[in-house]
Write a protein that holds these residues in place. Structure first.
Motif, PDB file in Angstrom:
ATOM      1  N   GLU A  65       0.816  -1.215   0.000  1.00 42.63           N
ATOM      2  CA  GLU A  65       0.000   0.000   0.000  1.00 42.63           C
ATOM      3  C   GLU A  65       0.847   1.261   0.000  1.00 42.63           C
ATOM      4  N   LEU A  68       0.871   2.565  -3.491  1.00 41.59           N
ATOM      5  CA  LEU A  68      -0.438   2.805  -4.111  1.00 41.59           C
ATOM      6  C   LEU A  68      -0.924   4.210  -3.763  1.00 41.59           C
ATOM      7  N   LYS A  70      -3.485   6.899  -2.339  1.00 43.55           N
ATOM      8  CA  LYS A  70      -4.232   6.755  -1.085  1.00 43.55           C
ATOM      9  C   LYS A  70      -5.634   6.202  -1.318  1.00 43.55           C
ATOM     10  N   ALA A  73      -5.288   2.575  -2.151  1.00 45.55           N
ATOM     11  CA  ALA A  73      -4.867   1.840  -0.959  1.00 45.55           C
ATOM     12  C   ALA A  73      -6.042   1.598  -0.020  1.00 45.55           C
ATOM     13  N   ASP A  77      -7.591  -1.995   0.957  1.00 45.99           N
ATOM     14  CA  ASP A  77      -7.745  -2.368   2.356  1.00 45.99           C
ATOM     15  C   ASP A  77      -9.165  -2.837   2.642  1.00 45.99           C
ATOM     16  N   ALA A 172       0.422   4.931   3.804  1.00 49.10           N
ATOM     17  CA  ALA A 172       0.070   4.396   2.468  1.00 49.10           C
ATOM     18  C   ALA A 172       0.059   5.515   1.449  1.00 49.10           C
ATOM     19  N   GLY A 173       0.644   5.252   0.283  1.00 48.79           N
ATOM     20  CA  GLY A 173       0.668   6.224  -0.795  1.00 48.79           C
ATOM     21  C   GLY A 173       1.899   7.094  -0.797  1.00 48.79           C
TER      22      GLY A 173
END
Length: 770
Positions: A65, A68, A70, A73, A77, A172-173
Motif C-alpha cells: 500500500e 499505491l 491513497k 490503498a 484495504d 500508504a501512498g
C-alpha cells in the motif's frame, strides 16, 4: 447446390446440428486456452493466476500500500478482511473487485519485490534527486551498494521527521510517485516484467502467510485439469449427438427419396421407362441416393463444423496478438491456390463419373440377363472385353480422382508442418525477448492448426460435392418427371365401381397413335369394338403394332387421336386404378415376382379367397403342375419366374389376370408357349367360365384365333381385314398368307377350287379394308 434442397422439411434437425456443432467447436476452442493457462500459470507461475493474493499478512499488505495512491490503498484495504490471530488477511472481494485493483497492485508488488531483492543505490539516487534526497555518496556510505524496503522506509521517515521537527511515520501512498516513475522507465517489456515480479512477490506473500506453494500449484492444476476434462467430455457428447442426428437425418432423407423415387417410377408409363432405361433408374435409386446420403452426413457433421471451428479459431488468433498473423495468411493463400488447381482438374471427371456408372451397370445387366444366348453363341470373350472396356473407363476415372485426392493430403500436411515450424521459429524469438508466453505460443499453434484443418476438411468435402450434386440432379430429374398418363381430375372423373359396374364393352374410335419422338404413326385410324361374351382376335406380321394396340386399353399409352371407350365412356375419364382393376392384362413379356405361386396368382388382390385362386389356376390349366409340387400353391417362385418353364410361367401369368375377375381380358401373345392341346383346352375354359368378359387376344398362331368371333388383321399399323376366320380366308390376302404359312389347305378347309377362288377374291380386293 442441388443436394441441399433435400434438407427442406428437416429444418429442426439442421438447427439441432448447428447448435451441437457450435457447442462442440466452442468446447474444442476453449481447450488450447486452458492448456495455455496450465503451462503459463500452473507451471511457470506455480498456480498463481492473479497479482491480488487470496491471503496476505498485514505487514506485507502495508508494504504494498506504500506504493499505491491513497484512494486505491483504502479500496484495497476494504477488499481484505481484518487480520486473524496470525496477522493474515483474506481477500473477500468479488472477481470484478479483483480486476479493478489488479494492475496497480501488480506494479506496487513488483516494486516491493524488487526493493526487497535490493535496489542499487545509484538507481535510487538518480530517481530521487529531484526530491532533494541525500546525494549518492552519502547514501552509499550509509547503506552500501543496495537499499532494501525497510532501510528505505527508515530513511524517508528520518528525513521527513528532521524537516518537520517531530516524528513522522510513512503512510500508504507515500511512494506512489516513485512507482509511476519506475514503471514508465521499464519500456516496451514493462508488462512482462511487472507480471513476473508481481507473481514472485505473491509467492513470498503466501510463504509469509503460511501457505504451501505446492498445494497452491497442485490445486490450480487439478482445477484446470478437471475443467479441461469437462470441456473434452462435453465436446465428445456434442460430437456423438451431432453424428447421431446427422446419420438419422440423412438416413431419413435417403429413405424418403427411395420411397418417392420408387413411387414415381411405378407411376411411369412405358414412355418414361424408355426415357430413363431400367439400368439408369436402378443406379439412381441405389448408387446416386447412397452418394446423397453419404454427403449429407458429412454436410451435417463436418461441413457445418468446419466453419464453426475455422471462424472461431480465426477470432481467437486475432484476439491473441502475437505478431505471427502473417504466417496464417500465407498458409491460407497456399491452401486456396492448391484447392483451386485440384478442383479445376477433378471437377470434369466427377461430373462424368455417374454416367460411367450407368454405362457399367447397363453392360453388366445385359450380360447377366442374356447369359444364355451369350453362352449359346460362344461370345463370352467378346462380352468380357465389352464389360472390361466399360469397367476400365470407370476405374481409370476413379483412379485419377483418387490420386488427386491422395496428392491433396501430403500437400496439406506440408503446409501444416511448414506453418508450425514458422510459428515455433518466430514465436521462439518472441518468447526469448519476453514478448510472448510459452503457453500462449502453444495455444496459438493449436488455433492455427484448427484453421488449416477446417480448410482441409472443406477441401475434401468440396471434392466430393460435385459428384453428389450430379447424383442429386439425376434423382431430382426422375422426381420431376411426371407420367404422361395422368388420372382425370376429380370433377371430370367417371366411376361405376360402386354402382351398376362396368359391362366391359371396349370400342376403338378412329384411333391413331404415335410414339413420343417418332416421325410416323404406329397405328392409324383404328376402329372396332370388343363386346362381353365375345372374343376379338388381332393378328398381323411382326412389328405391325399389335401389342401397341392392346397396350392402349389399360392406358399404358394414351391415344394421339381418336378415343377408346369403356361402355361408352372415354377411358381417359376413368380413374387409372378403377380402369386397371376392370382389365385383366397378360403382357407379351412374361414376368413373375419372387415369392410363391399363391402370391403371384393373388397379386392383383392379396386378400382374395383361396377358392378364387384355385378357380383361376384351373381355367389357366395350371393346377396339374402346381399340385404336382410338394408345397403346391406355397411353392417358391424365383425372381422373374426362372425356376419354372416358359409354359408354366405363361399359365401362371394368365391365372393372375383371371383371378381378379376382370370385365375385359387382354392376352398379348399369351398362348405362344403353350402346346396346341393346352391352348385349345384353355380357350374352351375361357369361353365356358369367363364368357361374360370381353376377350381381346393378340396372337401369331392361326389355330389360337380361328374360332374367334371377330378377327382383325393389322398391317403396318392399319386394319387391312376384319371378320371371321372363313370370311378373311376369302377376303384378306394378308390373312390368307399368314394362315397358309402355318396350316395346310386341308387344315384350313380349303380345296384347290376354293383356294383359287380365294386367291382371285384377294386380287380383286387388293389389300382389303383400309
Amino acid at each position: 447446390m442441388k443436394i441441399f434442397k433435400f434438407l427442406k422439411g428437416h429444418g429442426i434437425n439442421f438447427l439441432i446440428a448447428l447448435v451441437l456443432l457450435f457447442m462442440q467447436a466452442n468446447c474444442e476452442l476453449t481447450l488450447p486456452g486452458l492448456m495455455s493457462n496450465i503451462v503459463d500459470v500452473g507451471i511457470s507461475q506455480g498456480g498463481i493466476e492473479s497479482a491480488v493474493p487470496d491471503q496476505i499478512t498485514e505487514s506485507d499488505l502495508a508494504d504494498v500500500e506504500l506504493f499505491l495512491d491513497k484512494d486505491v490503498a483504502s479500496q484495497v484495504d476494504a477488499f481484505y478482511s481484518g487480520p486473524d490471530a496470525g496477522g493474515v488477511r483474506t481477500f473477500v472481494g468479488t472477481d470484478d473487485d479483483r480486476a479493478a485493483i489488479e494492475s496497480e497492485m501488480a506494479e506496487a508488488e513488483m516494486l516491493v519485490y524488487q526493493i526487497n531483492q535490493g535496489i542499487a543505490v545509484e538507481d535510487f539516487a538518480s530517481a530521487e534527486a529531484a526530491e532533494g534526497m541525500p546525494a549518492f555518496d552519502a547514501l552509499k556510505a550509509q547503506f552500501g551498494d543496495t537499499i532494501d524496503l525497510d532501510e528505505l522506509v527508515g530513511m524517508v521517515e528520518g528525513y521527513l521527521s528532521a524537516e518537520a521537527g517531530h516524528a513522522v511515520t510513512v503512510e500508504a501512498g507515500s511512494f506512489a510517485q516513485m512507482r509511476a516513475q519506475l514503471v514508465d522507465s521499464l519500456g516496451d517489456q514493462g508488462d512482462t516484467i511487472i507480471e513476473g515480479r508481481a507473481i514472485e512477490y505473491v509467492k513470498d506473500a503466501y510463504r509469509d502467510a503460511g501457505l504451501d506453494l505446492n498445494d497452491v500449484q497442485t490445486s490450480y492444476l487439478f482445477s484446470e485439469g478437471l475443467t479441461m476434462l469437462a470441456y473434452a467430455l462435453l465436446s465428445a457428447l456434442c460430437a456423438i449427438l451431432a453424428a447421431f442426428n446427422a446419420s438419422k437425418t440423412s438416413a431419413a432423407i435417403a429413405r424418403d427419396l427411395r420411397h418417392q423415387l420408387y413411387e414415381r417410377v411405378l407411376s411411369f408409363s412405358p414412355a418414361e421407362m424408355e426415357k430413363f432405361s431400367a439400368a439408369s433408374l436402378i443406379t439412381r435409386a441405389t448408387n446416386d441416393i447412397q452418394q446423397i446420403q453419404m454427403v449429407l452426413v458429412m454436410c451435417l457433421r463436418i461441413v457445418l463444423f468446419a466453419p464453426c471451428m475455422g471462424i472461431g479459431a480465426v477470432v481467437r488468433v486475432l484476439t491473441t496478438p502475437t505478431g505471427l498473423e502473417w504466417i496464417l495468411v500465407v498458409a491460407i493463400l497456399v491452401i486456396a491456390i492448391t484447392i483451386g488447381i485440384l478442383m479445376g482438374i477433378t471437377m470434369p471427371k466427377f461430373r462424368r463419373m455417374q454416367s460411367l456408372v450407368d454405362r457399367n451397370n447397363l453392360v453388366a445387366r445385359e450380360i447377366v440377363t442374356g447369359i444364355m444366348p451369350v453362352r449359346a453363341f460362344g461370345r463370352q470373350s467378346y462380352e468380357q472385353e465389352r464389360y472390361d472396356k466399360a469397367n476400365r473407363e470407370l476405374t481409370n476415372t476413379y483412379i485419377f480422382t483418387n490420386r488427386c485426392m491422395a496428392a491433396l493430403m501430403p500437400m496439406m500436411l506440408i503446409v501444416m508442418n511448414a506453418t508450425t515450424v514458422g510459428i515455433v521459429w518466430f514465436g521462439g524469438q518472441g518468447v526469448d525477448a519476453g514478448n510472448l508466453m510459452v503457453g500462449d505460443l502453444m495455444a496459438y499453434i493449436n488455433y492455427v492448426m484448427q484453421v488449416i484443418m477446417s480448410f482441409m476438411i472443406l477441401t475434401m468435402i468440396s471434392v466430393m460435392l460435385p459428384r453428389a450434386d450430379v447424383a442429386a440432379e439425376r434423382v431430382q430429374e426422375v422426381l420431376a418427371c411426371h407420367s404422361s398418363i395422368e388420372d382425370p381430375a376429380p370433377a371430370d372423373r367417371v366411376s361405376r365401381e360402386h354402382g351398376e359396374g362396368w359391362r366391359g364393352v371396349i370400342s376403338y374410335n378412329d384411333v391413331t397413335f404415335t410414339y413420343p419422338d417418332a416421325d410416323e404413326p404406329t397405328l392409324e385410324h383404328i376402329s372396332f369394338t370388343a363386346e362381353p361374351g365375345k372374343t376379338c382376335a388381332i393378328i398381323g406380321s411382326t412389328g405391325c403394332g399389335k401389342s401397341t394396340l392392346v397396350q392402349l386399353i389399360p392406358r399404358l399409352y394414351d391415344v394421339t387421336e381418336g378415343s377408346i371407350t369403356l361402355d361408352g365412356v372415354d377411358i381417359r375419364k376413368i380413374g387409372l386404378e378403377e380402369l386397371r382393376r376392370t382389365i385383366g392384362y397378360v403382357p407379351q413379356k412374361r414376368i413373375l415376382f419372387s415369392g410363391t405361386i399363391a402370391s403371384n396368382i393373388k397379386y392383383g388382390d392379396p386378400s382374395m379367397p383361396d377358392a378364387d385362386m384355385v378357380e383361376a389356376a384351373q381355367i389357366a390349366q395350371a393346377t396339374e403342375f402346381i399340385e404336382g409340387k410338394p408345397d403346391a400353391y406355397e411353392s417358391p417362385i424365383s425372381q422373374g419366374g426362372s425356376n419354372v418353364s416358359g409354359g408354366q410361367n405363361q399359365r401362371l401369368s394368365i391365372a393372375r389376370a383371371l383371378a381378379i375377375r376382370p370385365r375385359v381380358l387382354v392376352f398379348d401373345d399369351s398362348f405362344s408357349a403353350l402346346d396346341y392341346k393346352t391352348d385349345s383346352v384353355l380357350r374352351q375354359e375361357l369361353a365356358d367360365r369367363a364368357g361374360d368378359a370381353a376377350i381381346v387376344i393378340v396372337a401369331q398362331r392361326i389355330a389360337t384365333i380361328m374360332h374367334a368371333d371377330e378377327i382383325i388383321v393389322l398391317d403396318d399399323g392399319r386394319i387391312v381385314g376384319r371378320g371371321t376366320h372363313e370370311e378373311l380366308l376369302r377376303s384378306c390376302p394378308e390373312y390368307l398368307e399368314i394362315a397358309k404359312s402355318q396350316l395346310s389347305a386341308k387344315e384350313l378347309g380349303l380345296d384347290d377350287a376354293a383356294n383359287e377362288t380365294s386367291a382371285l377374291d384377294a386380287n380383286a380386293l387388293e389389300g382389303g379394308e383400309r
